[in-house]
Scaffold this motif. Sequence first.
Motif: not given
Length: 268
Positions: A142-145, A166-168, A170-177
Motif C-alpha cells: 500500500p505504501a507504494d501507491l 497490492v501484492d502484500a 500492511e496493517p490497516g489495509w482492507i483492499g484487494n490483495v
Amino acid sequence: MAPRPFRVTRRRRETADTWTLELEPVAGPSLTTQPGQFTMLYVFGVGEVPISVSVAGDGPLVHTVRAVGPVSRAVCESRPGAVLGVRGPFGNAWPVESARGGDVLIVAGGIGMAPLRPALLQVLANRGEYGRAALLYGTRMPADLLYRRELERWRGRLDMDVKVTVDAAEPGWIGNVGVVPSLLGHTPYDPAQATAFVCGPEIMIHFTALALKHSGMPTDRIHISMERNMRCGLGYCGHCQLGPTLICRDGPVYRYDQMQELMKVREL
Ligand SMILES: Cc1cc2nc3c(=O)[nH]c(=O)nc-3n(C[C@H](O)[C@H](O)[C@H](O)COP(=O)(O)OP(=O)(O)OC[C@H]3O[C@@H](n4cnc5c(N)ncnc54)[C@H](O)[C@@H]3O)c2cc1C
C-alpha cells in the motif's frame, strides 16, 4: 541531441523512493507533450535517463521518478532551483483518441502508473466520448501507491471504476490483495469494443495482456508501453533494440499483437 536547461520548480514526495518533479525551461517555451511520450533527463555530471511525462500538454514538464540507480536517484534528489538537461519529447503516444466510443481499461503496475496518468486524465477530460472507464492499479505494498490524493478523487467518481490491489497487505489495509490481472474478472467491460492501455513490469504486462486476450479483446486493441535501456532517444545508437524495432523510435507504445512473440524471448 543537445539538452535544454530546465529548472526544477516543484518537487513532491510520492513514496519512499519516488518523487514527482515539475520543471520549467530556463529560457524559451516549454515542451508540448502527449500521453505516453518521454524525455531524456540529464543530471549534469551523473548521466541521462528516459522518463515518461506524467502530465501531458504544454504546461510545466511533470515527471514521476523512482530512484533505482545512480541517475534516477540524482533526479529524485534535485531540489527546486536545480537545473537539469532535457531532450525530447520522444516516442509515440497512447492512442487515447482512437479508443473513443468504446470502453477503456487503464491497467497500471507500480511506476507504470506514471506514464498512464496523462492518458487517464485525457479520458476523464472527455469522459462523455467513452463507454465504461476503469483504472486497475497494483503495487507491491500500500505504501507504494502513487498519486494518493488523485486516486481517492478518482475513486469517488461515479463514472469510473477504480480498483486497487497490492501484492502484500500492511496493517490497516482492507483492499484487494493479489496481482493486477486478477482484478479484470471483477471489472465490467465489453471486450468486443474495449481498448486497454497497460504499463508496468514486463511480467505484469504479459499476464494482463493474456487475460485481456482470453476475455475476448482483440490483441490489436491492447496497447502496452515497453521499457528498455536507452541512450540517444532518436533511433541512432541501437541500445533499445528489441528484435526488429527500436523502442525510442517506434515506441514506447506498441500494440500487443506487434509484441507478443518478441516478449516470449527471454533477455531479448
Ligand atoms: C520509455 C521509458 C520511460 C520510462 N519512464 C519512467 C518513468 O516515468 N519513471 C521512472 O521512474 N522510470 C522510468 N523509466 C525507467 C528509467 O529510465 C530507469 O529506471 C532509469 O534509466 C534507471 O537508470 P539509473 O542510472 O538510475 O539506474 P541503473 O543503474 O541504470 O539501473 C538500475 C536498475 O534498473 C534497471 N534499468 C535501467 N534502465 C531501465 C529501463 N529503461 N527499463 C527497465 N529497467 C531498467 C537496471 O537494469 C538496474 O536493475 C522509463 C524507461 C523508459 C525506457
